[in-house]
Scaffold this active site. Structure first.
Site, PDB file in Angstrom:
ATOM      1  N   CYS A 284      -0.592  -2.220   1.603  1.00 17.03           N
ATOM      2  CA  CYS A 284      -0.793  -1.563   2.895  1.00 17.03           C
ATOM      3  C   CYS A 284       0.082  -0.327   3.063  1.00 17.03           C
ATOM      4  O   CYS A 284       0.186   0.221   4.152  1.00 17.03           O
ATOM      5  CB  CYS A 284      -0.489  -2.535   4.018  1.00 17.03           C
ATOM      6  SG  CYS A 284      -1.658  -3.879   4.040  1.00 17.03           S
ATOM      7  N   ASP A 285       0.750   0.094   1.998  1.00 17.95           N
ATOM      8  CA  ASP A 285       1.650   1.234   2.092  1.00 17.95           C
ATOM      9  C   ASP A 285       0.891   2.510   1.750  1.00 17.95           C
ATOM     10  O   ASP A 285       0.181   2.564   0.745  1.00 17.95           O
ATOM     11  CB  ASP A 285       2.792   1.012   1.096  1.00 17.95           C
ATOM     12  CG  ASP A 285       3.959   1.928   1.362  1.00 17.95           C
ATOM     13  OD1 ASP A 285       3.741   3.158   1.471  1.00 17.95           O
ATOM     14  OD2 ASP A 285       5.085   1.433   1.466  1.00 17.95           O
TER      15      ASP A 285
END
Ligand SMILES: *Cc1c(COP(=O)(O)O)cnc(C)c1O
Length: 384
Positions: A336-337
């Site tokens: 999710c980065d």
């Protein structure tokens, strides 16, 4: 039967046909869930046979950090190479497979205390250094050990330069070797690293010129050196073609022959070139999206679980399952980065969700960098 993978001749210019075929044959009979890294053992053997073959009096030490998978280490051990390590963890794995200390060198100029303690106990003979502090550490933990100084050399044309973090200039190198002797260590030589993925053959020329100056100065100061450690840096093909190993080695060999005494020992520490182009990552497409004016493709291998070097500019070549229209993609990993973006403007046929994506030349500096960030497990390595 026609392969579901879209392969063209540019893929065969990157990875060997035999490596790609082996990977496809493996995929045909496995139901293993990606991601994982396949390593073609015949390619590793081929590379091991070629590196150093044209350099007289050379010994090859595999740089373990490129890929420390235990099966790879066992294979390389069986093929008779030595190992170059930097840490207690790397020494631990080698110890677990019974590699003798005489076949292990360490070229990290600034070592951890835990490693020094373990290295002394294990009996490692050779250490790199580039500071007086390190001489004092070595004297305390491994009195009398053999040392070589890390000399600063140009890293131009290397895609992964290593010259800023370590190494000293000629004057300092000279003083340091004398200092090591004064402190009871055995100063045996010089090491350098031309930079990883070094595509500029002249880096070895300037490095050897500089090493020669230091070698002669030491002779004048009463220290006769015997080891020339030329580090790693051999490039592999990711996208663009690169200079081949025999050409680099023939050049290096004739320069050494021209400049240095006949009986010197030459150490070579390749990492990337031993395992890099033997590796093919198998990943899957997790999602697709239009965002702004970019089309995004999400796969289950990303910056954090294998493709860290893409952040430093390494560009991979991909084979996808699917034969539809070629599009331009922003390729991203599973976490999710927003840092987890592998590459932009990648031209690939549009794969269906769940399709597999093969990532070529991905055997080195991939799994060894991988973390479990965000809960994605580190891909397994499988020798084929
Ligand atoms: C990383 C490293 C190597 C291996 O370099 P490659 O470019 O992968 O061949 C060799 N020696 C030292 C000291 C290193 O740090």
């Amino acid at each position: 039967m026609k392969s579901r993978f879209r392969i063209d001749k540019t893929h065969y210019e990157i990875a060997a046909k035999s490596t790609i075929r082996k990977a496809l044959a493996f995929l045909k009979k496995t139901d293993l869930e990606p991601p994982y890294l396949l390593i073609d053992t015949s390619m590793v053997k081929k590379k091991v046979r070629s590196i150093g073959k044209n350099i007289r009096n050379s010994r090859v030490f595999y740089a373990v950090k490129a890929n420390p998978d235990i099966e790879i280490l066992k294979l390389i051990d069986k093929l008779g190479l030595g190992f170059e390590i930097a840490s207690e963890g790397e020494l631990g794995i080698l110890a677990s497979i019974g590699v003798k200390p005489a076949r292990i060198i360490t070229s990290n100029p600034i070592k951890s205390f835990r490693f020094l303690r373990m290295a002394a106990e294990y009996g490692l003979p050779h250490f790199a250094f580039d500071s007086k502090d390190e001489v004092r550490k070595l004297r305390e933990y491994v009195p009398g050990c053999s040392v070589y100084v890390r000399l600063s050399v140009p890293n131009e044309g290397s895609e992964w330069p290593l010259s800023k973090k370590f190494a000293v200039e000629l004057e300092d190198a000279e003083e340091l070797l004398l200092y090591a002797k004064k402190k009871g260590l055995n100063p045996v030589g010089i090491t350098f690293h031309v930079g990883s993925q070094c595509t500029n053959i002249y880096n070895w020329n300037s490095a050897l010129d500089k090493a020669k100056i230091l070698w002669d100065r030491m002779e004048k100061r009463g220290i006769r050196l015997s080891v020339l450690n030329i580090g790693g840096g051999y490039p592999i093909r990711y996208t663009k073609s690169v200079v081949d190993i025999p050409s680099i080695d023939k050049n290096v060999n004739s320069l050494i022959y021209e400049k240095f005494p006949r009986n010197i020992k030459v150490f070579i520490e390749p990492g990337r070139a031993v395992v890099g182009d033997a590796g093919i990552f198998v990943s899957r497409v997790l999602g697709k999206a239009w965002r702004g004016d970019e089309e995004w493709l999400y796969i289950d291998v990303g910056v954090f679980n294998g493709l860290m070097e893409s952040v430093g500019g390494i560009k991979y070549k991909y084979i996808v399952e699917g034969h539809s229209q070629i599009k331009k993609w922003t390729l991203a990993g599973p976490s999710c980065d927003s840092f987890d973006v592998i590459d932009k403007d990648v031209l690939l046929p549009e794969p269906p969700i769940g399709a597999r994506v093969l990532i070529l030349s991905s055997g080195a500096y991939t799994i060894s960098y991988a973390s479990e960030f965000n809960g994605f497990s580190i891909p397994k390595t499988i020798l084929i």
